[in-house]
Enzyme design. Structure first.
Site, PDB file in Angstrom:
ATOM      1  N   ASP A   1      -5.141   2.280   3.062  1.00 53.24           N
ATOM      2  CA  ASP A   1      -5.733   1.413   3.785  1.00 53.24           C
ATOM      3  C   ASP A   1      -5.991   1.783   5.339  1.00 53.24           C
ATOM      4  O   ASP A   1      -4.949   1.785   6.068  1.00 53.24           O
ATOM      5  CB  ASP A   1      -5.406   0.119   3.482  1.00 53.24           C
ATOM      6  CG  ASP A   1      -5.638  -0.640   2.360  1.00 53.24           C
ATOM      7  OD1 ASP A   1      -6.216  -0.105   1.503  1.00 53.24           O
ATOM      8  OD2 ASP A   1      -5.041  -1.880   2.268  1.00 53.24           O
TER       9      ASP A   1
ATOM     10  N   ASP B   1      -0.780  -2.559  -3.859  1.00 48.00           N
ATOM     11  CA  ASP B   1      -2.439  -3.116  -3.440  1.00 48.00           C
ATOM     12  C   ASP B   1      -3.111  -2.115  -3.237  1.00 48.00           C
ATOM     13  O   ASP B   1      -3.532  -1.538  -4.302  1.00 48.00           O
ATOM     14  CB  ASP B   1      -2.096  -3.900  -2.021  1.00 48.00           C
ATOM     15  CG  ASP B   1      -3.321  -4.806  -1.788  1.00 48.00           C
ATOM     16  OD1 ASP B   1      -4.233  -4.988  -2.464  1.00 48.00           O
ATOM     17  OD2 ASP B   1      -3.580  -4.609  -0.555  1.00 48.00           O
TER      18      ASP B   1
ATOM     19  N   ASP C   1       0.832  -1.193   0.059  1.00 47.06           N
ATOM     20  CA  ASP C   1      -0.200   0.002   0.030  1.00 47.06           C
ATOM     21  C   ASP C   1       0.856   1.246  -0.112  1.00 47.06           C
ATOM     22  O   ASP C   1       2.286   1.133   0.360  1.00 47.06           O
ATOM     23  CB  ASP C   1      -1.047   0.062   1.244  1.00 47.06           C
ATOM     24  CG  ASP C   1      -1.935  -1.142   1.351  1.00 47.06           C
ATOM     25  OD1 ASP C   1      -2.207  -1.730   0.362  1.00 47.06           O
ATOM     26  OD2 ASP C   1      -2.131  -1.562   2.546  1.00 47.06           O
TER      27      ASP C   1
ATOM     28  N   ARG D   1     -13.229   1.123  -4.636  1.00 46.59           N
ATOM     29  CA  ARG D   1     -12.717   1.758  -3.311  1.00 46.59           C
ATOM     30  C   ARG D   1     -12.481   3.260  -3.282  1.00 46.59           C
ATOM     31  O   ARG D   1     -11.355   3.693  -3.233  1.00 46.59           O
ATOM     32  CB  ARG D   1     -11.614   0.984  -2.708  1.00 46.59           C
ATOM     33  CG  ARG D   1     -12.040  -0.359  -2.550  1.00 46.59           C
ATOM     34  CD  ARG D   1     -10.539  -1.032  -1.869  1.00 46.59           C
ATOM     35  NE  ARG D   1     -10.686  -2.446  -1.853  1.00 46.59           N
ATOM     36  CZ  ARG D   1     -10.017  -3.588  -1.383  1.00 46.59           C
ATOM     37  NH1 ARG D   1      -8.577  -2.701  -0.818  1.00 46.59           N
ATOM     38  NH2 ARG D   1      -9.959  -4.765  -1.229  1.00 46.59           N
TER      39      ARG D   1
END
Length: 673
Positions: A201, A197, A175, A248
């Site tokens: 997050d 990724d 991330d 997302r």
């Protein structure tokens, strides 16, 4: 200065009366402070869109204090109170980010993280901020472990840990930023792109988070929130750009409160995926509010699980398809914090302009006194040695009874009073030269270059009328650095109030004072620095004598420096009897023959207190051997006599503010006025 007068029998007016006089003078000159802007969006009646990009709007959007949920429950201050450091390599970044103590960590240039995809652990009480738009973390992740709190990450680009062929991010967990079970985090003005990724997050019961003015670009999974069955996370998401992302944007799972406003969603990845290409998703038991956002070319712009709630109001949808879910009451963000919405139509222009790293962020680090640092000196001490970027010490209104020293190794500091008037913020002490020498008496000493002070009062309130000492010099300010600026400042004292000097006789330092107030009696403006005093008030205080109350100046200019003191377009005032004050005398420190004073009073009002023969000898040196002159003086004390040299008109263009200050580097601090 080594000489002082002994005829000081009349006590001075109380300091409160003097401060009141300063306030009155400030009002008369229409001088005030510039407060710090805090709002995220414009107030009612303020311009929006392209018209909202002026200096005031820019300052508001670049405020150094978080808003939204990150501002609640004690707030988020990051590394405030800690030292400021600048890092250019992975080892330094990792060391300071993981330290136990607070740090403000300025990232300069691109830092390539090795091995590829590795974590940089960020501990509690840290601010990471890119300097201008140069700060980058490449091939690595910022990682906040469980229990981490009070972190600010701003103005960085985090990019390029993508593993070729792994579009879904199934083989790595690289991330840009990942956090688990943290609280009070502000993610602001960053650019996240092309990672392995997720870009961001926020996981496992993290709380009091604000994500503002970031760019999420060219990626599959942009921004996920959740990974927990607990409904605890409170998050504000505003003024972010989501461009070239697939899903997302964000995905918010089991958030107690998710407030999204003024975000811009555009250029969504068009891969034909009917389900997993979407905008914002309220999942699980999330309560989500979306306000005044702009969706352009987005499939499923906003959607909600049957167990979730989603309220949408005021957004604009352009060329969108698919789900537009809205049900339940969710919550009212105003119950938690104040905020101001930009019109949805203005969002594309505003977010495009203000999101992501900014050139004028990180270049000026703000250290707040006493909110984050208990004293002015503590804030100065936090500035890194060899400081390469501007550091503003923002001093709240109050009286700070302590000495301050800015050493030569800490340049580029701004001392900024944040009150309405300069008299609101006072730095004061009361040491005379009897106890520590003339330099040791100074309330504030500035040895560094490129220091500016604004909207402040500097005072030495030693009461020379109350005691009789051999060394009664008592400096409010001494400077030896070059390119020193004082704006809307006051200097209060008696003998030797303000000394502008240089490290040694043949070194030229320059000082510029504007819109300021200086008071004193004996030699209260003195030294060898090239000094310009413009648009200011100088008060010559009465010492109770009918014949000699003192001297405004005592210059010790190096003989090869043509420019000493220029007092121009200013006003001298005095409560002393008529004909009892000198304009100056020549100071030769230690009998130094190469110190040949140069002083010019130009276009300045002089009071009746000025003597008709206003220049005096000193320590055996004749004033006639110095370089003293006036040019177009006016007022009751401006009579022309044989003992008052006048600058010839032909030389007027040679002795100007510009010629005094330009030096070899073209320094022009006056140009911005």
């Amino acid at each position: 200065m080594t000489q002082h007068l002994h005829s000081k029998r009349l006590p001075r007016p109380g300091r409160g009366r003097v401060v009141a006089a300063v306030i009155a003078l400030a009002a008369a000159l229409s001088l005030g402070a510039i407060g710090e802007a805090k709002a995220v969006g414009p107030a009612a009646g303020e311009p929006t869109g392209a018209a909202a990009a002026g200096p005031a709007a820019t300052a508001a959007r670049l405020s150094d204090r978080p808003h939204g949920f990150a501002s609640l429950e004690g707030g988020t201050t990051g590394g405030a109170g800690g030292k400021v450091v600048t890092v250019t390599d992975q080892a330094s970044l990792a060391r300071y980010a993981a330290a136990e103590e607070p740090y403000v960590i300025r990232v300069s240039g691109a830092i390539d993280v090795e091995p590829f995809g590795s974590d940089i652990v960020v501990n509690s009480d840290k601010t990471l901020i890119g300097i201008g738009d140069t700060g980058e973390i490449v091939h690595g992740e910022l990682h906040l472990n469980p229990g981490t709190h009070n972190v600010i990450i701003r103005n960085l680009t985090i990019r390029d840990s993508y593993v070729e062929g792994d579009w879904d991010g199934k083989t790595t967990d690289f991330d840009a930023i990942q956090m688990d079970t943290v609280d009070h985090v502000w993610i602001d003005h960053n650019r996240f792109t092309h990672m392995g990724d997720g870009l961001l997050d926020i996981r496992k019961d993290s709380q009091y988070i604000t994500v503002s003015a970031n760019r999420f670009t060219h990626h599959n999974k942009a921004f996920g929130i959740g990974w927990t069955p607990n409904v605890t996370t409170q998050i504000t998401i505003d003024h972010n750009l989501f461009s070239g992302t697939k899903q997302r944007n964000p995905s918010a799972d089991n958030c107690a409160y998710a407030h999204l406003y003024n975000n811009y969603f555009t250029s969504q990845v068009a891969d034909g995926d009917p389900v997993w290409t979407y905008g914002s998703w309220s999942r699980g038991h999330t309560k989500m509010v979306i306000e005044n956002s702009y969706y352009d070319g987005v499939q499923h712009p906003y959607q909600a699980d049957a167990t979730a709630e989603l309220v949408q109001r005021g957004s604009i949808l352009k060329n969108t398809t698919g789900r537009q879910d809205a049900w339940g009451k969710a919550f009212d963000p105003h119950d938690f914090y104040a905020y101001r919405l930009d019109p949805a139509a203005a969002v594309p222009a505003l977010v495009t302009r203000f999101s992501g790293p900014q050139k004028n962020l990180g270049t000026n680090t703000v250290l707040n006194v006493p909110a984050d640092y208990p004293s002015v000196q503590a804030a100065v001490d936090a500035v890194p040695d060899g400081n390469a970027g501007t550091v503003t010490v923002a001093i709240a209104p109050g009286t700070y009874r302590a000495k301050v020293y800015i050493p030569a190794i800490k340049p580029r500091i701004v001392l900024q009073g944040t009150g309405r008037d300069r008299s609101d913020t006072v730095v004061v002490y009361n040491t005379p030269a009897e106890y520590g020498g003339s330099t040791g008496s100074a309330t504030v000493r500035i040895a560094a270059n490129d220091v500016t002070a604004r909207n402040l009062t500097f005072s030495n309130d030693f009461d020379e009328a109350a005691v009789e000492l051999k060394g009664e010099q008592a400096l409010a300010m001494k400077t030896t650095g070059d390119r020193i600026v004082f704006e809307n400042t006051a200097f209060l004292g008696n003998q030797d109030t303000l000394m502008t000097d240089s490290p040694k006789l043949d070194v030229i330092s320059r000082v510029y004072l504007r819109d300021s107030y200086i008071e004193g009696d004996v030699d209260f403006i003195y030294g060898r620095a090239t000094t310009v005093i413009e648009h200011s008030v100088i008060k010559a205080l009465s010492r109770g004598s009918t014949t000699n109350n003192g001297y405004l100046t005592a210059a010790s200019t190096w003989k090869d420096n043509p420019y000493g003191f220029l007092i121009t377009r200013s006003r001298v005032v005095s409560d002393a009897p008529a004909g009892s004050f000198h304009l100056g005398r020549p100071w030769h420190p230690g009998g130094e023959p190469d110190a040949v004073a140069q002083v010019l009073f130009r276009d300045t009002e002089l009071p009746a207190a000025v003597k008709s023969a206003p220049w005096a000898d000193m320590s055996g040196f004749s004033w006639k051997d110095a370089r003293f002159a006036e040019y177009r003086s006016h007022g009751p004390g401006a009579t022309v006599t044989a003992d008052r040299p006048q600058l010839p008109d032909a030389d007027a263009t040679t002795y100007t503010v510009a010629t005094y200050l330009s030096g070899t580097d073209g320094w022009a601090p006056y140009a911005r006025h």
